[in-house]
Design a protein around this motif. Structure first.
Motif, PDB file in Angstrom:
ATOM      1  N   GLN A 125       0.829  -1.202   0.000  1.00 37.78           N
ATOM      2  CA  GLN A 125       0.000   0.000   0.000  1.00 37.78           C
ATOM      3  C   GLN A 125       0.853   1.237   0.000  1.00 37.78           C
ATOM      4  N   PHE A 126       0.296   2.320  -0.541  1.00 40.71           N
ATOM      5  CA  PHE A 126       1.019   3.592  -0.588  1.00 40.71           C
ATOM      6  C   PHE A 126       0.006   4.722  -0.629  1.00 40.71           C
ATOM      7  N   PRO A 127       0.439   5.938  -0.249  1.00 35.42           N
ATOM      8  CA  PRO A 127      -0.519   7.054  -0.206  1.00 35.42           C
ATOM      9  C   PRO A 127      -0.962   7.482  -1.606  1.00 35.42           C
ATOM     10  N   THR A 128      -2.175   7.995  -1.695  1.00 32.22           N
ATOM     11  CA  THR A 128      -2.706   8.537  -2.941  1.00 32.22           C
ATOM     12  C   THR A 128      -2.170   9.960  -3.102  1.00 32.22           C
ATOM     13  N   THR A 129      -1.235  10.109  -4.050  1.00 35.41           N
ATOM     14  CA  THR A 129      -0.696  11.451  -4.295  1.00 35.41           C
ATOM     15  C   THR A 129      -1.228  11.933  -5.645  1.00 35.41           C
ATOM     16  N   THR A 130      -0.365  12.247  -6.601  1.00 38.51           N
ATOM     17  CA  THR A 130      -0.856  12.636  -7.925  1.00 38.51           C
ATOM     18  C   THR A 130      -1.236  11.382  -8.714  1.00 38.51           C
ATOM     19  N   PRO A 131      -2.087  11.525  -9.731  1.00 39.78           N
ATOM     20  CA  PRO A 131      -2.408  10.348 -10.545  1.00 39.78           C
ATOM     21  C   PRO A 131      -1.167   9.716 -11.163  1.00 39.78           C
ATOM     22  N   THR A 132      -0.260  10.507 -11.702  1.00 43.06           N
ATOM     23  CA  THR A 132       0.913   9.950 -12.376  1.00 43.06           C
ATOM     24  C   THR A 132       1.759   9.135 -11.409  1.00 43.06           C
ATOM     25  N   GLU A 133       2.058   9.712 -10.259  1.00 41.56           N
ATOM     26  CA  GLU A 133       2.889   8.994  -9.290  1.00 41.56           C
ATOM     27  C   GLU A 133       2.184   7.753  -8.755  1.00 41.56           C
ATOM     28  N   THR A 134       0.912   7.908  -8.387  1.00 39.03           N
ATOM     29  CA  THR A 134       0.183   6.806  -7.747  1.00 39.03           C
ATOM     30  C   THR A 134      -0.018   5.653  -8.729  1.00 39.03           C
ATOM     31  N   ILE A 135      -0.486   5.980  -9.922  1.00 41.66           N
ATOM     32  CA  ILE A 135      -0.723   4.918 -10.908  1.00 41.66           C
ATOM     33  C   ILE A 135       0.615   4.313 -11.356  1.00 41.66           C
ATOM     34  N   GLY A 136       1.670   5.124 -11.373  1.00 43.54           N
ATOM     35  CA  GLY A 136       3.006   4.607 -11.654  1.00 43.54           C
ATOM     36  C   GLY A 136       3.415   3.532 -10.653  1.00 43.54           C
ATOM     37  N   ARG A 137       3.104   3.754  -9.391  1.00 37.99           N
ATOM     38  CA  ARG A 137       3.448   2.755  -8.369  1.00 37.99           C
ATOM     39  C   ARG A 137       2.604   1.487  -8.526  1.00 37.99           C
ATOM     40  N   VAL A 138       1.336   1.661  -8.898  1.00 44.72           N
ATOM     41  CA  VAL A 138       0.472   0.500  -9.167  1.00 44.72           C
ATOM     42  C   VAL A 138       1.083  -0.349 -10.269  1.00 44.72           C
ATOM     43  N   ILE A 139       1.489   0.312 -11.346  1.00 49.51           N
ATOM     44  CA  ILE A 139       2.026  -0.409 -12.510  1.00 49.51           C
ATOM     45  C   ILE A 139       3.334  -1.126 -12.143  1.00 49.51           C
ATOM     46  N   THR A 177     -14.358  10.626 -12.719  1.00 52.56           N
ATOM     47  CA  THR A 177     -15.001  11.729 -13.449  1.00 52.56           C
ATOM     48  C   THR A 177     -14.930  13.069 -12.703  1.00 52.56           C
ATOM     49  N   THR A 178     -15.955  13.364 -11.879  1.00 49.80           N
ATOM     50  CA  THR A 178     -16.025  14.718 -11.295  1.00 49.80           C
ATOM     51  C   THR A 178     -15.515  14.814  -9.870  1.00 49.80           C
ATOM     52  N   THR A 179     -14.619  13.967  -9.468  1.00 53.76           N
ATOM     53  CA  THR A 179     -14.187  13.964  -8.066  1.00 53.76           C
ATOM     54  C   THR A 179     -13.674  15.332  -7.610  1.00 53.76           C
ATOM     55  N   PRO A 180     -14.028  15.716  -6.380  1.00 56.31           N
ATOM     56  CA  PRO A 180     -13.418  16.947  -5.834  1.00 56.31           C
ATOM     57  C   PRO A 180     -11.940  16.768  -5.487  1.00 56.31           C
ATOM     58  N   LYS A 181     -11.399  15.564  -5.554  1.00 53.81           N
ATOM     59  CA  LYS A 181      -9.993  15.346  -5.177  1.00 53.81           C
ATOM     60  C   LYS A 181      -9.067  15.991  -6.211  1.00 53.81           C
ATOM     61  N   PRO A 182      -8.215  16.933  -5.775  1.00 48.99           N
ATOM     62  CA  PRO A 182      -7.415  17.721  -6.720  1.00 48.99           C
ATOM     63  C   PRO A 182      -6.561  16.863  -7.658  1.00 48.99           C
ATOM     64  N   GLY A 183      -6.628  17.141  -8.963  1.00 48.35           N
ATOM     65  CA  GLY A 183      -5.787  16.473  -9.950  1.00 48.35           C
ATOM     66  C   GLY A 183      -6.354  15.191 -10.514  1.00 48.35           C
ATOM     67  N   TRP A 184      -7.375  14.623  -9.858  1.00 44.21           N
ATOM     68  CA  TRP A 184      -7.842  13.294 -10.245  1.00 44.21           C
ATOM     69  C   TRP A 184      -9.046  13.303 -11.195  1.00 44.21           C
ATOM     70  N   ALA A 185      -9.709  14.447 -11.361  1.00 39.38           N
ATOM     71  CA  ALA A 185     -10.876  14.459 -12.258  1.00 39.38           C
ATOM     72  C   ALA A 185     -10.428  14.089 -13.670  1.00 39.38           C
ATOM     73  N   GLN A 186     -11.266  13.258 -14.332  1.00 43.58           N
ATOM     74  CA  GLN A 186     -11.013  12.806 -15.716  1.00 43.58           C
ATOM     75  C   GLN A 186      -9.766  11.930 -15.857  1.00 43.58           C
ATOM     76  N   THR A 187      -9.346  11.262 -14.800  1.00 47.26           N
ATOM     77  CA  THR A 187      -8.209  10.333 -14.902  1.00 47.26           C
ATOM     78  C   THR A 187      -8.666   8.976 -15.439  1.00 47.26           C
ATOM     79  N   ASP A 188      -7.968   8.497 -16.467  1.00 50.98           N
ATOM     80  CA  ASP A 188      -8.329   7.210 -17.088  1.00 50.98           C
ATOM     81  C   ASP A 188      -7.636   6.062 -16.355  1.00 50.98           C
ATOM     82  N   LEU A 189      -8.155   5.747 -15.186  1.00 54.14           N
ATOM     83  CA  LEU A 189      -7.534   4.770 -14.294  1.00 54.14           C
ATOM     84  C   LEU A 189      -7.415   3.399 -14.967  1.00 54.14           C
TER      85      LEU A 189
END
Lengths: 304, 304
Positions: free
Chosen positions: A31-45, A81-93
């Motif tokens: 497990q790891f903290p949810t930071t930016t989409p790029t960093e977080t999804i990078g760690r998932v991959i 889609t419309t999440t209030p979480k900064p940076g994550w709206a419209q992320t193609d997870l």
């Protein structure tokens, strides 16, 4: 060849990843903290690539914070889609993970995934209709209705119902950027912290914060009971880690319903009607794995 | 031998009875006011006895005001249970009619019956998940979720959700004997009449009663949207007969959701998302007949 799934519990605060097939077969958990989409999804991959070097993964399931697009035939399936979480709206997870790993990835909401995990292995076993509510960084709900996961137009957003808010008793205006004092705006972990000026974990059990919190959550549950008539309500999330809270919620639900919904489950056995998750914090991760299973094997028989 | 069903729309204000099989085959329709259980059910029995003298009836379906026990394996199946309507609590509606006429009688809520009628012949055709709300003497909701009627622990009681009520704007305390200012307590026809001192039918279109009513109903719909994510909402009942009301409700729903549930159905085509019943006042009667049909022929395929 054996079938091995990956699971991701994609939360607004942290991501949990693992591989396995069931409650008794879950490994390589990280497990790891949810930071930016790029960093977080990078760690998932990176995590799943390492796993793939050891054994082939068949597919990955994700239970995600949202709102997310869960419609498999939509052009934005798998996007947050419309999440209030900064940076994550419209992320193609789904797309980012699928493209990087070269295996199918399926997604539902974090709460539907948790409901599915509880349906298969936990407090929702054998039920046709129940809801799973999480009370933490946000408030969200999902569940099983008529033996299938709740979807509909998009998916439930139970945290955003409007509830009575007496500003003479509680002048805190609420923190939802869309609705101010909706249920999430008044009763999520960050709302408790903002109202009382200290983290919920540090508030003593006798602090008035908890009776107010129990009242708001109970109004929410009463509204869900009146709207859905679930056979059980499972309430998880970090805020529910306070042991004094659940009994207060149950009392308030009975008081607010005031005998109108006359069933032994609510009037006599509410301790079995409003319950904590049996899988604890692993409901979402296990449900994400179960999600792959039901989407590959048919939709309606989990937990039967 | 041909199959002929009876249908009963058992409302809190009036009962409607008919025999037939479908939208295009409905005959001998009659209606009378809902008075005492003995008198009202006596008239039901007399009507169907007369019909039985002309042709054999196969079974009767009832869509009833409630709460009712809709669980076929319960010892009080077919009873009206805790209704605030004087004299009707604990009335064995199904048993009294079944015993007198000697044919099977099945029952669901008035709103589930109306939803079923609209699913088969009206505004809910082809949908997997939608709700039917009635706003009249009371407020109630039912519907189809994952292609089946909503039941669960008992059945929805959507009129009894709690909603924000600002007593500075609206000092009226609400009239629900169980909850005071729940949705039904604030926005049913009798609540409008009690608040403004005149019958809703006589209030002019520009009267402030209607913007307040639209707000309360919209909060209710927003809560149902966030809880259930229905593909459509059908709103019937006497109060909705005011043509200025529905457009105001739609506007308030969009304003209150504030872009959070981002779908074209809500943001661009709300006129097709929140609609009146296509079958008008006959949705419940037709649905009662359809209820017999699906309970005899399998549960999930109406309207497909």
């Amino acid at each position: 060849m054996s079938t091995v799934y990956g699971g991701i519990d994609a939360g607004g605060t942290k991501f949990i990843c693992a591989v396995g097939n069931s409650l008794d077969d879950l490994r390589a958990e990280t497990q790891f903290p949810t930071t930016t989409p790029t960093e977080t999804i990078g760690r998932v991959i990176s995590f799943f690539r390492e796993q793939q070097e050891q054994e082939a993964l068949t597919a990955i399931g994700i239970g995600s914070f949202g709102p997310v697009d869960t419609n498999p035939i939509s052009s934005t399936y798998g996007h947050i889609t419309t999440t209030p979480k900064p940076g994550w709206a419209q992320t193609d997870l789904v797309g980012m993970i699928q493209d990087a790993l070269g295996i199918p990835v399926v997604l539902d909401t974090d709460v539907n995934a948790a409901a599915l995990g509880e349906h298969r292995w936990g407090a929702g076993q054998g039920l046709d209709s129940f809801i799973y509510l999480t009370v933490g960084t946000g408030i969200g709900g999902g569940g099983i209705m008529n033996s299938q996961l709740m979807h509909g137009l998009i998916h439930p957003e139970m945290g955003h119902i409007r509830i009575p808010h007496d500003r003479n008793i509680d002048p805190y205006p609420g923190l939802c950027p869309y609705h101010g004092d909706c249920l999430e705006g008044l009763a999520s972990g960050p709302a408790i912290e903002a109202r009382w000026g200290q983290s919920p974990e540090t508030l003593p059990a006798a602090h008035p914060a908890w009776s107010l919190e129990a009242y708001y959550l109970a109004v929410g549950l009463v509204n869900f009971i009146c709207t859905l008539s679930p056979q059980r309500i499972i309430v998880g999330g970090g805020v529910m880690g306070q042991p004094q809270l659940l009994p207060l919620v149950r009392e308030n639900v009975q008081r607010l319903l005031n005998g109108y919904v006359r069933t032994p489950q609510i009037e006599e056995e509410i301790d079995k009607y409003i319950v904590l998750p049996h899988l604890g914090k692993r409901a979402g991760l296990l449900g994400a794995i179960e999600l792959v299973h039901i989407l590959r094997c048919g939709k309606t028989d989990a937990g039967k």
